[in-house]
Write an enzyme that holds these catalytic residues in place. Structure first.
Site, PDB file in Angstrom:
ATOM      1  N   LYS A 173       6.793  -8.733   6.003  1.00 61.87           N
ATOM      2  CA  LYS A 173       6.016  -7.496   6.126  1.00 61.87           C
ATOM      3  C   LYS A 173       6.098  -6.905   7.530  1.00 61.87           C
ATOM      4  CE  LYS A 173       3.231  -8.115   2.094  1.00 61.87           C
ATOM      5  NZ  LYS A 173       3.695  -9.439   1.655  1.00 61.87           N
TER       6      LYS A 173
HETATM    7  C1  LIG Z   1       4.264  -9.684   0.365  1.00 61.41           C
HETATM    8  C2  LIG Z   1       5.118 -10.874   0.164  1.00 61.41           C
HETATM    9  C3  LIG Z   1       5.968 -11.013  -0.962  1.00 61.41           C
HETATM   10  C4  LIG Z   1       5.999 -10.008  -2.091  1.00 61.41           C
HETATM   11  O1  LIG Z   1       6.554  -8.772  -1.711  1.00 61.41           O
HETATM   12  P1  LIG Z   1       6.302  -7.459  -2.590  1.00 61.41           P
HETATM   13  O2  LIG Z   1       6.797  -6.330  -1.780  1.00 61.41           O
HETATM   14  O3  LIG Z   1       4.813  -7.396  -2.826  1.00 61.41           O
HETATM   15  O4  LIG Z   1       7.046  -7.628  -3.871  1.00 61.41           O
HETATM   16  C5  LIG Z   1       6.779 -12.126  -1.040  1.00 61.41           C
HETATM   17  N1  LIG Z   1       6.751 -13.082  -0.076  1.00 61.41           N
HETATM   18  C6  LIG Z   1       5.949 -12.988   1.010  1.00 61.41           C
HETATM   19  C7  LIG Z   1       5.965 -14.084   2.009  1.00 61.41           C
HETATM   20  C8  LIG Z   1       5.114 -11.888   1.180  1.00 61.41           C
HETATM   21  O5  LIG Z   1       4.313 -11.805   2.256  1.00 61.41           O
END
Ligand SMILES: *Cc1c(COP(=O)(O)O)cnc(C)c1O
Length: 484
Positions: A123
């Site tokens: 993120k």
């Molecule tokens: C947010 C997240 C995901 C999922 O991603 P999306 O964009 O919601 O599909 C997968 N792995 C981690 C570690 C995350 O923080």
């Protein structure tokens, strides 16, 4: 580039600029914003882009989506965001200069490293840019904003690290009191920046989420305190994520005739939505391999055509918690493309979803649309706690590499769909250090932590503990927004 809402079925749909939709998030009709048409990349562009650094590539890709920020300013923002210092995860600058390096496990199978940013989860890739874009746009307009959100882990810390110390921005982040790991709590609560406010509510994540919704529904309060959001439906986050699909493609192929497959651990469909968009732009992505955990809403849709969001009681708490979703908030963007960009149909389908129901695109009524699904390159699968432990052990035994629980879900499903003639990159979405407990369960040893995060649990913490009470949260925001 103009943007339209997935639910705008008026005869002349309203068209917005990037900056307009960047600050507003959800469209007033409840839909999500998308470009009116996806920009296409030419073969000549692909050839030129193959040689670019991450920041230069990000500028090239984002310029296709953002045309109301002067190019010099956008370049400066992107250069400031994608630096080796920000995405180093404690390693040597040469390795970190790539920002998203590929770690090959064996020929044809690699990890695209997306979790070397400040909070050790993918993120950060988009959120860091968002922080800089927010500060830039608000300063230009002479405005300020108060970002309000609820988190059960990764999103909140990524947002706080991206917004800390930024001019014109305060962050109020709600989290469930005593429900996050000691490490996750420390990551957020140990921040001492004056513009970051952590609120721990005596309840569950859903209680925190409900308070956020209640505050957003109070139009007067929202306007008076310019309450904003940085959730996963924000278009700028999706656009920023498109960049690393290009970067991964160039790292994983010899030339621009080759196809590649990406395997993506998915929850809200944000990450893989960016892969879908890169493919629509003309990047030669042969396959998008979508992996879910026990919360298999998306796997079910791609197998059966039925989209059936779950209630909170049907949503499992798993060892890949950042994929524990009941509905996939970005999924509407993909379905909009799948049904030939028909906003009236999206309204019909999401009227059912928003009322707590489901829809079935394989039913005779919609079968005409569903028959186009194979054209979009998706294959899917699901992974359980037992699969996760087995994959973490197997990858460690075979390659000496520790992967986190979400990446393990991606690897498990990638193995089911890999083809010998196509390189496969699994998106590494977090560092194992974030999920110490499950790694220790799988391997009997704890994952190493980067230097900067050792002992963070012992640092002093700044957090306000509150009851589940939206009015108390509003009073807290109001009290901290008065000019000093
Ligand atoms: C947010 C997240 C995901 C999922 O991603 P999306 O964009 O919601 O599909 C997968 N792995 C981690 C570690 C995350 O923080």
């Amino acid at each position: 580039m103009r943007y339209v809402s997935t639910r705008d079925n008026s005869s002349i749909p309203s068209q917005k600029t990037f900056t307009e939709i960047f600050l507003s998030g959800l469209a007033p009709d409840g839909g999500l914003y998308l470009p009116e048409a996806y920009p296409r990349v030419t073969r000549a562009e692909l050839d030129a882009w193959r040689k670019l650094s991450y920041a230069d590539l990000a500028f090239a890709v984002l310029s296709k989506f953002i045309d109301d920020i002067p190019a010099d300013d956008l370049k400066r923002l992107v250069d400031k965001t994608y630096t080796a210092a920000v995405y180093c995860n404690g390693r040597a600058p040469e390795k970190a200069a790539e920002i998203t390096p590929v770690h090959w496990l064996e020929p044809g199978l690699g990890l695209l490293e997306l979790s070397n940013g400040p909070t050790l989860a993918f993120k950060d890739m988009a959120m860091q840019l968002l922080g800089n874009l927010f500060e830039y746009v608000l300063t230009k307009r002479g405005e300020t904003t108060n970002i309000l959100g609820a988190t059960s882990g990764d999103t909140g810390s990524a947002a706080e690290y991206a917004m800390r110390g930024k001019r014109g921005i305060r962050v109020f982040m709600l989290s469930p009191h005593n429900r996050m790991s000691a490490f996750q709590r420390a990551q957020m609560y140990a921040l001492q920046d004056a513009n970051i406010f952590n609120i721990a509510v005596r309840g569950m994540f859903d209680d925190a989420q409900d308070i956020v919704k209640a505050v957003f529904n109070d139009a007067c309060f929202k306007a008076e305190y310019s309450i904003g959001a940085v959730n996963s439906i924000n278009w700028a986050r999706v656009a920023a994520q498109v960049v690393y699909y290009f970067k991964g493609y160039f790292a994983g192929t010899r030339n621009n005739d080759d196809e590649i497959a990406f395997a993506v651990p998915s929850g809200n469909f944000g990450n893989i939505c960016a892969g879908h968009i890169a493919r629509m732009m003309g990047l030669p992505i042969g396959r998008l391999i979508l992996a879910t955990n026990e919360n298999d809403v998306l796997d079910e849709f791609f197998r059966t055509g039925c989209y059936r969001p779950r209630s909170t009681t049907e949503t499992f708490v798993t060892s890949s918690p950042s994929m524990d979703i009941s509905k996939a908030s970005n999924f509407e963007r993909f379905v909009f493309d799948l049904v030939g960009r028909n906003p009236s149909l999206i309204r019909t389908l999401w009227a059912k979803v928003d009322a707590g129901g489901s829809f079935d695109l394989a039913s005779s009524e919609y079968a005409d649309h569903f028959r186009h699904l194979p054209e979009f390159g998706f294959v899917t699968g699901k992974s359980t706690h037992a699969d996760r432990l087995r994959t973490i052990r197997d990858i460690y035994a075979r390659y000496g590499v520790m992967v986190d629980t979400h990446t393990a879900d991606g690897l498990k499903v990638a193995a089911e769909h890999r083809r010998p003639d196509m390189p496969t990159l699994v998106l590494e979405t977090a560092q194992p250090a974030k999920f110490e407990e499950t790694i220790t369960e799988a391997l009997g040893i704890a994952p190493p932590r980067p230097e900067s995060m050792r002992g963070i649990e012992a640092l002093p913490q700044r957090v306000e503990v509150m009851n589940v009470d939206a009015d108390a949260v509003k009073r807290f925001i109001a009290a901290h927004c008065r000019p000093a």
